[in-house]
Structure formats: structure tokens, C-alpha cells
Design a protein around this motif. Structure first.
Motif, PDB file in Angstrom:
ATOM      1  N   HIS A 130       6.724   4.741  11.168  1.00 52.44           N
ATOM      2  CA  HIS A 130       5.988   4.429   9.938  1.00 52.44           C
ATOM      3  C   HIS A 130       6.640   3.234   9.244  1.00 52.44           C
ATOM      4  O   HIS A 130       7.859   3.179   9.120  1.00 52.44           O
ATOM      5  N   GLY A 133       6.303   1.300   2.931  1.00 49.46           N
ATOM      6  CA  GLY A 133       6.126   0.257   1.912  1.00 49.46           C
ATOM      7  C   GLY A 133       5.176  -0.845   2.338  1.00 49.46           C
ATOM      8  O   GLY A 133       4.802  -1.685   1.530  1.00 49.46           O
ATOM      9  N   HIS A 465       1.587   6.174   0.759  1.00 51.86           N
ATOM     10  CA  HIS A 465       1.369   5.206   1.836  1.00 51.86           C
ATOM     11  C   HIS A 465       0.251   4.222   1.456  1.00 51.86           C
ATOM     12  O   HIS A 465      -0.604   4.520   0.622  1.00 51.86           O
TER      13      HIS A 465
END
Ligand code: C2O
Ligand code: CU
Ligand code: CU
Length: 535
Positions: A130, A133, A465
């Protein structure tokens, strides 16, 4: 139930579990039996213990991406096991890493350039990567739906059109994020747009611009990583060795000039209240995901798990001196918990983290600007949503350590158990994470108003997210000056409320939704996460 009943109940159940825990700990070796206590040196003891500040700070290598004929930059990451690292001086510890034994390279990503990532899974277990930011479509986000099977490759392509900032990457497989990060998987992702150089900020990587990832770990007598073997670990895994970029309490040689530190709290659960041992002021220049309008001078700075901050410290008159960057935890952290079990002796004391050895003046000329980038200007024109962090729920309360019947496969590095995720323990809006449930929908191209309230007895870092948000208010007042830039994680104290303005520029459909969650990884892995679409 009202909140105080909730807390009383948690306290009662944990105390009962502690009473039962002495029996539980038998057979786990001496380290398991001293739950909640600190062995050896007291953290407030200023005497130098052997090994402290004896090894240099590692600076992760940079990947700038290989350009192809079309100008697309290619980056390759491989998650791998089988390596060993010297987290503690003289001790060999099996660890996981990207492109090496531990952590990963720093990805340098220019704003606005097309990127092609190639992520191979060299582990024996599924993982994801992932981009924490980063504003990318749901399909590229690396959340729990982007699972990479062992021996396979995931190839997301995207362009980061967002301001320069200190982002990071880490695994995110559903119910296994905590143990995989703990095993060593994490790295920096720095977005570059040249503004820092134009402003005269220090920007020579590894010289006057240092990436610093702070993590705490617990090891057994054989030097292996130990995960979730004590009862207080139920509230979040905390260790008793403090690593910066994977080395316990290192030192770094720096020049007598302005120094820029990119602080990343990459710990599973520990909060740090960063300060210099001599109490000197420093200047916060950036939050999670971008520079501030003006530097903010401070003497201590609290960061919860996943939060980042860039600070500048003036070392122009410190030639020949040494400084210590520490966490002055005792000043802040115990007050953030209503349960004594969640706070160990380190949280009550001071934790020395990194020594700076200041040498001669550098040839680099940098300065602290008066102003940097315009503050984000947003107004909410999208859907409104409410998020109540209810923390540990009554009904689901269980003690989840590897000592009980919940032990999962010991297929982490050196046989580390893979944690105790997948329990319905911590909730948002009274809901536990389910892979097949979309909890919230929001609108593409609009700025959502998200209201967050923490009704639980401890602080939770709430992360979203697919966006950088602006903290419009905290408890009805404007955010503190150092939090007025772009953020993606907000540490919500007990009883705190916040209003977030969150613009969503990319799509996330029900097959690849975005996540919102608590970034205490043992909370995330045990229910404290939800899914949302942007359509
Ligand atoms: Cu850093 Cu959903 O995570
Ligand atoms: Cu994230
Ligand atoms: Cu939490």
C-alpha cells in the motif's frame, strides 16, 4: 452503554485477564512473564548502556526509477524473507524486507510523471503493498483487495499529482498488516516537486535531509522477533528496543548547519513525543503529506503510528557537540490512555532514539524560509459522513496473545507467530471490518466532510486512503498551526472530535474500495477498519 461504563468494563476485564495471565505466561520463557514491566535500565536513567549510540544510522538506498522510451519510470520491489539483520548490536535477527533483509529502498517519485511499479512477492505468504498517503485510484492502492500471491507479481501504474511530501509504503493484507510490518516490511516514498530546493530547504538525501523511521521491537533470548505474546499486546504491540531505520539507538554524523529530519512513526502502536534532550526548539516544516505555509517552532511533537512530520533544527552553532533526539513520552503519552495496562514504563519515561554528532560546517547553504507553500484552501461540497471510534467493544472482548488457542502459523521470520488478527475487538461506527461490506460511499471530484469522534478510552490514529485531507477543526477550534497542511492520519484523543475536508480525485469501486482505519495495526487487524467507494 455510555463511555465510562465502556472504560470500566475494559479495565475490569483486562485486570481479570492479568490475574489469569501469570499462568498463561508459563512456558513462554522469562520475557513473557514480566508483562508490562521494563527489564534492565530504567528508561529515565540517563546513564549510557552498552551499545547505545555505537552504530551509525543506516540510510536506505534510493530508487529513482528507470525511464523507458515513453518516459515512464519503472520501480521494482520484491518482498522477501530469509534475511538477517543486526537490529541490536551483536544480535542476529531473522527479518523480512524489500530488496534486502530489512525495510526497503526509498522510492523517489517526481510529481506528475507516469510510474510503473513492479511488486514481486518472494514470501511464502500473501501480501500487498500500500502506498500510504498517495492519491491513486482504488485499483492501484495496494489495500487488502490487491493481494499478491506468493511467487507472483503485481504491476500497478499511476501518476502522483500531489505536492512533495514524505509518504511511505507497507503491506496491508487483511488481518496480517501488523505482523508483516513488524517482520520488517516498510519503506519511504518521497514525492518530489523541486519546491524544497527553490525555498532553500536542505535537500541532500542522507546528508542534511534524513529519512528517519522509528519502530519498537521485542526480541527473545535467541534474538528472534517476538510478536503479541503478552496480554497488554492486545491493545497494540509495543517493544522495548527502539530502532531508527532498523538499528537500535544509532548515531549519525551531520554538519554544523541546518538539518532536515523526516520523521515517520512506523511503529505498530507506540506514540512518540519527539524532543531534543537539551530542550532546544525545532521548526516543523511539513505534516504528513506536504509543506506548511510557515514553519512552526516547537519543542516537542507528538506523532501517532503512521503520522509524519518534517522538522528543521539549527545546528549552525553546534560544531563538535552531540545532541540526542528522544521521545519525551512521559510528558504526554500516559494522559492519552484511560487504561494503565496500555502504557508501559517507556511511555512513562524518556526514550533516547538517535544521537546527532555535529562536525564541521558544511558547504551546503540552506536556510529556514519565512513562508513556504500556500495553505490548502478547500470547502466541503461533497457527502458528509460520521465516524465514531468506539475502540474496544464489550461483546467481543477477548485476550488475544499467541499463548492462547488463537496462535496462528509461526511462519514469520525465525518462526515469529503471525499475530492474532481477525478478531472482532475494535470498532468504527460499531462495525467491524468485513471484506465484502462497503461502509461508506463518497463522490468523485468532490470534497467530503468527514466528522470523526473518539469515544474510546485511548487515542487512535485515524487514517484515510485515497486523499490528503485538511483538518478543518479539532474540538470546534482550528487545528494547531503545525497540522494545517495536508494530512492523511489524525491522532484522535479520547473524547476528541474533528472535521476533515477530504477531496477525492480518483475512483475506487466496490471491487477495490479505499480503507479508513485506525493505524494501530493490532486494532486495524482486529476490526477497526471500514471500506468506502468513490464514484
Ligand atoms: Cu498505512 Cu491503510 O495504511
Ligand atoms: Cu494508507
Ligand atoms: Cu486504534
Amino acid at each position: 452503554m455510555n463511555r465510562s461504563e465502556d472504560i470500566d468494563d475494559m479495565r475490569r476485564r483486562l485486570l481479570q485477564a492479568f490475574a489469569a495471565g501469570s499462568a498463561l505466561a508459563v512456558g513462554l520463557g522469562p520475557r513473557a512473564a514480566d508483562a508490562g514491566t521494563v527489564r534492565g535500565r530504567s528508561p529515565t536513567d540517563d546513564a549510557v548502556k552498552p551499545g547505545v549510540f555505537s552504530r551509525p544510522l543506516p540510510v536506505p538506498p534510493q530508487l529513482h526509477g528507470q525511464p523507458d522510451a515513453q518516459g515512464v519510470l519503472h520501480y521494482a520491489l520484491q518482498a522477501g524473507s530469509g534475511g538477517h539483520s543486526e537490529l541490536i548490536a551483536g544480535v542476529r535477527t531473522p527479518t523480512w524486507g524489500y530488496n534486502g533483509a530489512l525495510l526497503g529502498p526509498t522510492l523517489r517519485v517526481p510529481r506528475g510523471k507516469p510510474l510503473q511499479m513492479q511488486v514481486s512477492n518472494g514470501l511464502k505468504v500473501p501480501t500487498t503493498v500500500h502506498w500510504h498517503g498517495a492519491q491513486v485510484p482504488g485499483k492501484m492502492d495496494g489495500g487488502p483487495h490487491n493481494l499478491i500471491a506468493p511467487g507472483t507479481v503485481w504491476k500497478p501504474a499511476f501518476t502522483l499529482d500531489q505536492p512533495a511530501g514524505t509518504l511511505w509504503y507497507h503491506p496491508h493484507p487483511h488481518t496480517y498488516t501488523g505482523p508483516q510490518v513488524y517482520a520488517g516490511l516498510a519503506g519511504f516514498l518521497l514525492v518530489d516537486d523541486g519546491v524544497d530546493a527553490q525555498l532553500g530547504l536542505p535537500h541532500t538525501y542522507g546528508v542534511d535531509d534524513l529519512p528517519l523511521a522509528f519502530q519498537d521491537r521485542r526480541l527473545d533470548e535467541a534474538g528472534r522477533l517476538v510478536y503479541m505474546n503478552r496480554i497488554p499486546d492486545t491493545l497494540g504491540m509495543k517493544g522495548d528496543h527502539f530502532l531508527v531505520n532498523g538499528v537500535e539507538q544509532p548515531y549519525v554524523n551531520v554538519s554544523a548547519g541546518w538539518l532536515r529530519l523526516r520523521l515517520l512513526n512506523a511503529s505498530n502502536a507506540r506514540l512518540y513525543n519527539f524532543a531534543f534532550a537539551d530542550g532546544r526548539e525545532f521548526h516543523v516544516i511539513a505534516g504528513d503529506a506536504g509543506l506548511l505555509e510557515h514553519p512552526v517552532s516547537m519543542r516537542s511533537l507528538l506523532l501517532g503510528p503512521a503520522e509524519r512530520s518534517e522538522i528543521m533544527v539549527d545546528l549552525r552553532h553546534d560544531q563538535g557537540h552531540t545532541l540526542v533526539l528522544r521521545s519525551d513520552s512521559g510528558a504526554v503519552v500516559p494522559g492519552l490512555y484511560h487504561m494503565s495496562q496500555a502504557v508501559d514504563a517507556y511511555d512513562h519515561g524518556r526514550i533516547d532514539l538517535l544521537q546527532l554528532r555535529v562536525g564541521a560546517r558544511s558547504g551546503l547553504s540552506s536556510r529556514l524560509p519565512v513562508s513556504m507553500v500556500p495553505a490548502p484552501k478547500l470547502h466541503a461540497d461533497g457527502p458528509e459522513s460520521d465516524f465514531v471510534l468506539s475502540g474496544m467493544m464489550h461483546r467481543g472482548m477477548k485476550i488475544i496473545t499467541s499463548a492462547g488457542s488463537d496462535r496462528r502459523a509461526a511462519d514469520g521470520p525465525g518462526g515469529m507467530n503471525m499475530g492474532v488478527g481477525g478478531h472482532d475487538l475494535f470498532a468504527i461506527n460499531k462495525h467491524f471490518m468485513r471484506m465484502n461490506v462497503i461502509n461508506v460511499q463518497t463522490s468523485l471530484g468532490r470534497t467530503a466532510l468527514w466528522r470523526v469522534k473518539n469515544t474510546s478510552g485511548m487515542a487512535h490514529p485515524f487514517h484515510v486512503h485515497g486523499t490528503s485531507f485538511v483538518i478543518h477543526s479539532r474540538n470546534g477550534r482550528p487545528a494547531p498551526a503545525h497540522q494545517r497542511g495536508w494530512n492523511d492520519t489524525i491522532l484522535m484523543r479520547h473524547e476528541e472530535t474533528a472535521e476533515l475536508f477530504a477531496p477525492f480525485k480518483y475512483r475506487a469501486d466496490a471491487d477495490h474500495p479505499y480503507m479508513y482505519h485506525c493505524h494501530i495495526l493490532e486494532h486495524e487487524d482486529n476490526g477497526m477498519m471500514g471500506q468506502f467507494t468513490v464514484v
